[in-house]
Design a protein around this motif. Sequence first.
Motif, PDB file in Angstrom:
ATOM      1  N   VAL A  80      -1.792   9.412  11.270  1.00 22.84           N
ATOM      2  CA  VAL A  80      -2.283   8.125  11.326  1.00 22.84           C
ATOM      3  C   VAL A  80      -3.492   7.969  10.133  1.00 22.84           C
ATOM      4  O   VAL A  80      -4.185   8.722   9.624  1.00 22.84           O
ATOM      5  N   GLU A  81      -3.161   6.761   9.178  1.00 25.06           N
ATOM      6  CA  GLU A  81      -4.075   6.649   8.058  1.00 25.06           C
ATOM      7  C   GLU A  81      -4.424   5.220   7.909  1.00 25.06           C
ATOM      8  O   GLU A  81      -3.833   4.318   8.376  1.00 25.06           O
ATOM      9  N   LEU A  82      -5.539   5.160   7.112  1.00 23.40           N
ATOM     10  CA  LEU A  82      -5.963   3.843   6.472  1.00 23.40           C
ATOM     11  C   LEU A  82      -4.994   3.526   5.210  1.00 23.40           C
ATOM     12  O   LEU A  82      -5.068   4.446   4.403  1.00 23.40           O
ATOM     13  N   HIS A  83      -4.212   2.488   5.031  1.00 22.94           N
ATOM     14  CA  HIS A  83      -3.647   2.349   3.796  1.00 22.94           C
ATOM     15  C   HIS A  83      -3.961   0.834   3.506  1.00 22.94           C
ATOM     16  O   HIS A  83      -3.366  -0.092   4.177  1.00 22.94           O
ATOM     17  N   SER A  84      -4.349   0.568   2.156  1.00 23.94           N
ATOM     18  CA  SER A  84      -4.915  -0.660   1.885  1.00 23.94           C
ATOM     19  C   SER A  84      -5.657  -1.465   2.898  1.00 23.94           C
ATOM     20  O   SER A  84      -5.598  -2.727   2.956  1.00 23.94           O
ATOM     21  N   GLY A  85      -6.562  -0.961   3.700  1.00 26.97           N
ATOM     22  CA  GLY A  85      -7.136  -1.456   4.818  1.00 26.97           C
ATOM     23  C   GLY A  85      -6.611  -1.689   6.118  1.00 26.97           C
ATOM     24  O   GLY A  85      -7.315  -2.103   7.125  1.00 26.97           O
ATOM     25  N   TYR A  86      -5.413  -1.494   5.896  1.00 28.11           N
ATOM     26  CA  TYR A  86      -4.672  -1.380   7.405  1.00 28.11           C
ATOM     27  C   TYR A  86      -4.449  -0.287   7.931  1.00 28.11           C
ATOM     28  O   TYR A  86      -4.119   0.886   7.090  1.00 28.11           O
ATOM     29  N   LEU A  87      -4.201   0.136   9.276  1.00 30.14           N
ATOM     30  CA  LEU A  87      -3.707   1.104   9.953  1.00 30.14           C
ATOM     31  C   LEU A  87      -2.176   1.492   9.787  1.00 30.14           C
ATOM     32  O   LEU A  87      -1.536   0.447  10.144  1.00 30.14           O
ATOM     33  N   LYS A  88      -1.720   2.694   9.488  1.00 25.21           N
ATOM     34  CA  LYS A  88      -0.507   2.975   9.383  1.00 25.21           C
ATOM     35  C   LYS A  88      -0.319   4.300  10.186  1.00 25.21           C
ATOM     36  O   LYS A  88      -0.962   5.270  10.150  1.00 25.21           O
ATOM     37  N   LEU A  89       0.733   4.310  11.186  1.00 30.53           N
ATOM     38  CA  LEU A  89       1.178   5.536  11.978  1.00 30.53           C
ATOM     39  C   LEU A  89       2.300   5.961  11.440  1.00 30.53           C
ATOM     40  O   LEU A  89       3.503   5.079  11.422  1.00 30.53           O
ATOM     41  N   ARG A  90       2.784   7.178  11.128  1.00 34.01           N
ATOM     42  CA  ARG A  90       4.061   7.581  10.817  1.00 34.01           C
ATOM     43  C   ARG A  90       4.251   8.887  11.894  1.00 34.01           C
ATOM     44  O   ARG A  90       3.521   9.716  11.948  1.00 34.01           O
ATOM     45  N   MET A  91       5.510   8.794  12.565  1.00 36.96           N
ATOM     46  CA  MET A  91       5.788   9.825  13.529  1.00 36.96           C
ATOM     47  C   MET A  91       7.399  10.175  13.298  1.00 36.96           C
ATOM     48  O   MET A  91       8.143   9.305  12.905  1.00 36.96           O
ATOM     49  N   ASN A  92       7.376  11.353  13.691  1.00 28.98           N
ATOM     50  CA  ASN A  92       8.703  11.915  13.200  1.00 28.98           C
ATOM     51  C   ASN A  92       9.025  13.157  14.219  1.00 28.98           C
ATOM     52  O   ASN A  92       8.292  13.993  14.406  1.00 28.98           O
ATOM     53  N   PHE A  93      10.107  13.233  15.131  1.00 29.63           N
ATOM     54  CA  PHE A  93      10.344  14.064  16.101  1.00 29.63           C
ATOM     55  C   PHE A  93      11.452  15.292  15.527  1.00 29.63           C
ATOM     56  O   PHE A  93      12.081  15.899  16.271  1.00 29.63           O
ATOM     57  N   GLY A  94      11.771  15.029  14.163  1.00 30.48           N
ATOM     58  CA  GLY A  94      12.962  15.785  13.653  1.00 30.48           C
ATOM     59  C   GLY A  94      14.333  14.905  13.252  1.00 30.48           C
ATOM     60  O   GLY A  94      14.917  15.274  12.569  1.00 30.48           O
ATOM     61  N   ALA A  95      14.403  13.738  14.152  1.00 28.52           N
ATOM     62  CA  ALA A  95      15.505  13.103  13.715  1.00 28.52           C
ATOM     63  C   ALA A  95      15.384  11.715  12.539  1.00 28.52           C
ATOM     64  O   ALA A  95      16.178  10.904  12.475  1.00 28.52           O
ATOM     65  N   GLY A  96      14.166  11.613  12.307  1.00 30.96           N
ATOM     66  CA  GLY A  96      13.999  10.565  11.393  1.00 30.96           C
ATOM     67  C   GLY A  96      12.591  10.037  11.723  1.00 30.96           C
ATOM     68  O   GLY A  96      11.902  10.215  12.724  1.00 30.96           O
ATOM     69  N   GLU A  97      11.860   9.439  10.736  1.00 27.67           N
ATOM     70  CA  GLU A  97      10.515   8.906  10.686  1.00 27.67           C
ATOM     71  C   GLU A  97      10.699   7.320  11.164  1.00 27.67           C
ATOM     72  O   GLU A  97      11.464   6.563  10.812  1.00 27.67           O
ATOM     73  N   ARG A  98       9.648   7.073  12.035  1.00 31.95           N
ATOM     74  CA  ARG A  98       9.280   5.671  12.226  1.00 31.95           C
ATOM     75  C   ARG A  98       7.965   5.303  11.953  1.00 31.95           C
ATOM     76  O   ARG A  98       6.762   6.140  11.992  1.00 31.95           O
ATOM     77  N   VAL A  99       7.449   4.056  11.576  1.00 34.10           N
ATOM     78  CA  VAL A  99       6.106   3.713  11.031  1.00 34.10           C
ATOM     79  C   VAL A  99       5.771   2.451  11.862  1.00 34.10           C
ATOM     80  O   VAL A  99       6.640   1.620  11.873  1.00 34.10           O
ATOM     81  N   LEU A 100       4.482   2.470  12.354  1.00 34.94           N
ATOM     82  CA  LEU A 100       4.032   1.302  12.789  1.00 34.94           C
ATOM     83  C   LEU A 100       2.658   0.944  12.054  1.00 34.94           C
ATOM     84  O   LEU A 100       1.955   1.970  11.632  1.00 34.94           O
ATOM     85  N   ARG A 101       2.308  -0.278  11.785  1.00 35.18           N
ATOM     86  CA  ARG A 101       1.291  -0.820  11.021  1.00 35.18           C
ATOM     87  C   ARG A 101       0.354  -1.628  11.857  1.00 35.18           C
ATOM     88  O   ARG A 101       0.879  -2.362  12.956  1.00 35.18           O
ATOM     89  N   SER A 102      -0.926  -1.794  11.450  1.00 34.26           N
ATOM     90  CA  SER A 102      -1.770  -2.710  12.363  1.00 34.26           C
ATOM     91  C   SER A 102      -1.432  -4.331  11.491  1.00 34.26           C
ATOM     92  O   SER A 102      -0.856  -4.349  10.534  1.00 34.26           O
ATOM     93  N   GLN A 103      -1.904  -5.329  12.268  1.00 34.69           N
ATOM     94  CA  GLN A 103      -1.759  -6.393  11.993  1.00 34.69           C
ATOM     95  C   GLN A 103      -2.259  -6.902  10.670  1.00 34.69           C
ATOM     96  O   GLN A 103      -3.274  -6.387  10.083  1.00 34.69           O
ATOM     97  N   ARG A 104      -1.748  -7.708   9.683  1.00 29.40           N
ATOM     98  CA  ARG A 104      -2.120  -7.985   8.372  1.00 29.40           C
ATOM     99  C   ARG A 104      -3.237  -9.096   8.373  1.00 29.40           C
ATOM    100  O   ARG A 104      -3.853  -9.192   7.412  1.00 29.40           O
ATOM    101  N   SER A 105      -3.497  -9.632   9.591  1.00 31.13           N
ATOM    102  CA  SER A 105      -4.364 -10.682   9.251  1.00 31.13           C
ATOM    103  C   SER A 105      -6.101 -10.171   9.206  1.00 31.13           C
ATOM    104  O   SER A 105      -6.931 -10.867   8.815  1.00 31.13           O
ATOM    105  N   SER A 106      -6.362  -8.778   9.522  1.00 28.99           N
ATOM    106  CA  SER A 106      -7.507  -8.360   9.629  1.00 28.99           C
ATOM    107  C   SER A 106      -7.611  -6.838   9.188  1.00 28.99           C
ATOM    108  O   SER A 106      -7.000  -6.238   9.349  1.00 28.99           O
ATOM    109  N   ARG A 107      -8.429  -6.766   8.081  1.00 27.96           N
ATOM    110  CA  ARG A 107      -8.506  -5.360   7.489  1.00 27.96           C
ATOM    111  C   ARG A 107      -9.739  -4.495   8.409  1.00 27.96           C
ATOM    112  O   ARG A 107     -10.433  -5.167   8.929  1.00 27.96           O
TER     113      ARG A 107
END
Length: 1735
Positions: free
Chosen positions: A75-102
Amino acid sequence: MAPGCRSPGGGLPGALLLLLALSLRALAVSFYGDSYVELNIAESSTRTSLQLRFRTSKPHGLLFLAAGKEDHCLVELHSGYLKLRMNFGAGERVLRSQRSSRLNDLAWHLVELYHENDNVTLVIDKHYRTSTKMPGILYQLNIEHGLYIGGSGTLDVPYLDRALTNFRGCIDDVLFNQHEILMSLRPYPGFRNVHEVSLGCSDEFFASEDEPISLFSSKSYVSFQLWNVQGEGHLECAIRTSAQRGLLLYHSGRAGDFIAMEIEDGQIKAHIGKSKSRMQLSSLKSVSDNKWHSIELKFTTQYLQLMIDGEMVKTSLPSHIKIPLLKGPLFVGGVDDSTRAEVIKLELTSVSGKYARGGSFKGCLRDLKANSEKRSLKNVLVTKDVSAGCKTENSFKTHSSVVTTEKTPLVTAATTSVNFPEISKPQGKEDSGHFLVLNNLIVPEGGQAPLESKHIKVNLEFKKLGVRQSQIFFKIKEQPSHGYLKLGVEPEQDKGTFTMLDLWQGRVVYVHDGSEDTYDNFTFSISASSKKDMPSYLQGNEQYVFRIAITPTNDAPELMLPEGNLFFLLENSKKLLTADLIKVSDQDTESADLSLSVLGNLNTEAGFLENSKNPERAITTFSNEDLKEGNIFFVHTGVKNSRIVLRASDGEKVSNTVVLRVMAVPLDYKVVNNTGIKVLQGNAALITLSHLAVETNAIQQEMEIRYEITESPQFGEIQRQHSSGEWKQVNTFSQRSIERSRVRYYSIFKALQLENVTEHFKFKVRIGNKISDELMFPVTVKWLRYNLLKRVPLEIGKTKKKCLTSDNLFAVMVDIEIPENELNYKLLSLPKKGQMLLNNQALKKNSTFSQKSIIDHEVEYELIDRPHENTQDSFRFLIFTKYLESNVCDFKINIKADLTSIILTNNGLTITEGEGMLITKSRLFAETLDNKAFQYTVTKSPQHGKLKLINFSDSPESNDNLITFSNQDIMGERLMYVHDDTETRYDEFLLIASTKESGEWVSSAAGTEPLSAEIRFNISVELKNDEKPVRVVDKVFHVVKNGQHLLTLADLCYHDPDSDFDDGQLLYTRRGIPNGDLTLVNDTTHRLYQFKQEDLEQKRVLFIHSGADYGRFVLFVTDGKHYTSSLLEVSASDPYVRLANNTGLLVQKGKEKTITTTNLSAITNQDIRRDHEIIYEIFLSPKHGRIYVKNLATDSFTQLDLKRGHVIYRHDDSNNLFDTFNFTVYAKDIHQDARMHVRMYLESHQRPPNIVHNNNLLVEEGKPVKISKGKLQVVHENSSPSEIVFTLRAPPVHGYIRKFASEEGYLGAEQKPVLTFTQQDIDDGNIQYVQTVSDQLQDHFSLDVTNGIRVVSGIEISVDVIPKLIPLEVQNFTVIEGGSKALVEDYLKISNQHFTGLNCEFILVEPPKNGHVGNFRFPGVKLTKFTKKQVEQELIYYIHDDSEGLTDNFTVIANNTELWKQSLPQTIFVTVTSVNDEAPVISTNKILRVWVGSVTEITVDDLCAEDKDSSASELVYSITQPSNGHLALKSSPNKSILNFTQAHIMEGQLVFVHNGAMSGGFNFQVTDGLNFAPRQIFSITARTLVISLEINKGLGVFPGSRKLISAHDLKAVTNDVANIGNRTITFTIVRAPKLGRLIRTDSDKTTQDISTFTQSMVDEGLIIYEHTHNEAVGWSAEDSFTFTVSSPPAALDLQVFHVAISYEINRHDQSSRLLANTDFQVVIFTFQYRESSDL
């Protein structure tokens, strides 16, 4: 200060400490840009939850990371938005916060993450939700590397592919899987790592842009982004400090450049340059007065300038110091630890010596600008030990916009105005108050603006002062730098002066010069023109600075062609467009933001522009950066003349237009240099442009000129140097490589060249698609040769090692001088009788040494084995240098034999485990050329076997401690090593071989020193499989009724003692199981009848119960050779769970202790395969501590947690030293309650007990003795005597320990002694040692003692035993036949200390047989007793009676009537040295009967002599030559002898060899060396031995079968009827049977082919004829074999044994019958019947 912020002292306010004590959970945690918290945990779960809150103003930063090898949750802040990176060994998935608010808005934000199986959901601030599905089939998050908050520390994993920015801000409420991660910030080695964080949300995160910064520790610093210095650097700030030293600024650059500023002795010092070549500049005034001081640092390519409070110092920069190309962050106030080592190397005063670990600036800092860019806590990267605001600023409340008349000579105007109260002081007094307010003038770039009264306000009471506005004069002291002041004033006014009235009337105008600077200023003074006395601040003494703010405007770029508008290139080529050719300038736009465009359409027939990043693709626009980087080319394709119209743009405005004319010319070239080169043989020479060069007509255009070799040089190579520095052979090279000195000719011909051969190579020149004719490049090689001046053989004399000198071997190179260390010799072959050494290191084949090594005596020849005679050795060599190699030469070594050197054979022994082997001369032998009489002394015996000497009957003697033997034993094959059958692969023994024998030195020459050699004899043991498997786990196997249970090594286990056998390969075979079955775990339908032990280890074997509750079955276990069997008992019952261990726990007070399976474990008969299925739940918690699992308080844990050491009991440090907790252990649905006891100990208990007394015990034989406090006492400061416990480590050997108990009497007996007791038992007198074994004088036992915590081991207790009987020791002695010997004290000795001084009486219980005991004073009187005192006076003698007996003995006892003690009878044996006074006597002399021509042994039954005082070996026979043969020894029967001893006869060594007459004999006489027996005759008669073939019937055999040859078929006899049982008759086969073979049956039923056999083998039924050639037999056939018969000395000539082979002959092992026989076909039916069958 906000709660939790860091104070200047690094501590926390008292109220905050109280708040922390009351509610630690209420505080957030501050992260400062370099901070992180790391938890070293490992877990795996399909469900994950995370919750955290944060607040920050930074757009980037890592918040949380759960790290595995591949799996991760980030879980990280990236350009003011929240970014989640998850991987269980079969590939990474990314979730981000809404672009409307930093989210970097300094407000608290809540992040929630939920993961269950493949579903992942992210929730932000309770209202924004997003989710995704994870790929793959496994949805576990596997965490191996732990958890990270705020930063990733030193973690290095592949998915962190970019440098993650550490978080800067506050984090709170971090809950991961319901565990609060930031509950404690205390570091815990190996578990929690806390780096640069603090409790509370620091107020520095909320500081305004203008707020000062306080730095309060020696390691304080702030860091900012890169200081972008272009052309010049300008840094401004204000500081306040009282420190005399400190680092103010540091910025590193590329190639060692740096900029630094520090305080040294209160003065500011600036540095610029490199470490070794730098410029320094120091201020003139001190700043360490705790007042605010303004600092300006400015540097350009020409100068370095430092200004402190307006006082400027300046120095010019030398040409070699350039403006640094900066990199990394800008550090202010100090540096971080990673940069400190770099700064220390620069030897700055503030960071050197004792300040090397700190050195930071301590004080306040504000108004920091770098090249006009404001730097503050708002845009900082990392901070350490700083706070917002200047903590001592109360005394400096004056606003920076107010001008005062205090001591500051130069004051800067503010950008805003402030209202002030009117001055009310009376005129006539100097008013030092505020009278001047300055407001910035704002002017557009290149424009102008009037200076008005609102910009310069003067607060004066003009009436009171008596002046008008026109009398107030402003004198310009320093003009503006980037413009000028246009003054429309009265002509009579002084130049550069204007009045207050001019200001009000708009006559003063500032005109900007259009430069890109964003500020300007001028300096002025104020004065009043009046005859009255004016205040000092109106007398023109003070100077003030007025600031002008320039509003930048975007100017259009300017496009120029500095080198002209003509662009030449070669036809059909491409040429680079450079920044020198096309130049774009725009002072208010970054170069990277400028672009160029082609106007109109390029003539496509002429060519096009291309970017090298995308070659062969036409472009019409390109950036100024690509132009500068050399990426833009014009590609010519056709028309010779064309033009390019260009225009530049900054994105808003466009430049002027320029036209670039393009002119293409055809390629032309010529070879300007082809001179060739000169080179030494074996050397290399660079080919430069002066040797080989081609010129073209290309102008400032790179054309690749290539030289392609068409004919390579014969004696060398053309090589090119690659970027790695390595030279490699090439077939082509470029002129660019020649220019860079990367092409050379290398002479590789190392051999001698007898003629002056020339060298060259041929080549062609290729430029584009043009190729020249073939050209030749000459190479002149200077050929070299060697001259071998000295080659004299080396003489090896007495020494085994000798140096090779330059008198033996010396070479030089002709024509050139070469250093001796570069002239080398290479060994092509090694000497065979020795070795060559260089600096005492053995040289190998192809090893080298130099001429210098020979001169320095570093080369030696070492002889390996001294030869038996003079000989010669040699080696082959060649001489080589970097230039060439010589021909092969030989060098001779003359070796002289050394007669005294030891020739040693030591080849070791290889033996089979448990067997013995002779050590022969080929394995071990020491000798010299003239001496083989060596004696061996064993200094270290073999560890796993024995050395034995064997006698002549080949049976080992009883000699278990052989320590000496000789070469005679080795040559006689009597020395044997016998292995002890242990599982060892290696043995050895050490020995010394010497020429010393029987106490004397044996040498080849008188006066020669004795010789010896140390030998290590190695024995290699080949192991054999000779051990049966042994059961190591033998217990009942428990299972649930009608259930199943894994069978593992915990239930059944065997071990094979053979050390080279893998126990996992043991094979189990089971028989019938009465109450169940064994199956595979993964296939219960597959019954197991055989399995390996590794199957038990891998948990593959399952037992399924059915039937009776109890049963057992047989298991056979084998290692492939040996078998063993055992029973496995199976007990079925209802399911249960029981405690296997519950030992309790011992914990230090206030500490923690791991609970392991040795303290607590459970067993069950249920089918539980994983330890985490056995669960312990605490239902009554400990009162004085807590249970933790993985450092988290819990009330439950598993058996797996116990095994892995995760379960911890932590004491609460109370004074309660005993605790318990109750728990329930669950195994599926079965449970059991139990309690565990915990005992605490103090820190002092860790000190070992102190031994006060440890004294010997004294006990009378067979009686007890009390172990008192004086004999044994151990104390401890915090332990009572009852807590000091003794444990028998090694019990007494000759007694036992017992303990007295008032009710039961004595506890402990010889069979079951007491093993433990306490110091209290000793103090109470209850412990006794009981002596039990008689005839023992000493005993001992050892104890371990403990206070319950620490153990002292190995307390040795010695026991002295007073014997029941007087310990009389006797010693045998020797006396001459007929002589006497005094019975001294050594022969009759009472050595026990307890009987010293007793006057005992010796009584003869059995007198001597061949003499008597008498008193010297009373000769002839036979004594029966005497006293000890008489023995001490040497009055008692043994007198021999002169008989021939060689031994005698008498028995004596010692008696003491006072003590009522006496000794056991002791016998003294007397050896009598005989005197040779008896003559030999012939006791046997019988007629010897022999066979004609035979060799017959003469035994003691035929001839025997006896002598009472001589041995058999001393009785020597002297004979005459026998008349019908000769006497000989068995070892040499053909060698006649005339002398032999009686020992030869007794040992069976004497034989008579018959030859000649039937009757005869010899005369003989026997002597013992002094006395002779009468001469006698020994008679010998002979008769002839006859052998005859009594039976030779032949044999009938069924085809293809075997048949026995019995005594009824073949029998031979002799006429030696008396010796028929001992005579051997041998059949020797001369011609073997053709259709079969003769075989012999052995005892193990195997057969072997034979060529000889005996009559006894025939009699025993061992000889068989086997028909083998079945296809060669028709209906019948004949076979035979020819043989001879012998029984020495008789023999028979050739005999034939016939064998008939036919189907008519009944087969002995089956019946057959012919059913049909026609002319064409034979049909045979063969049937097998019982004995009663008949066909």
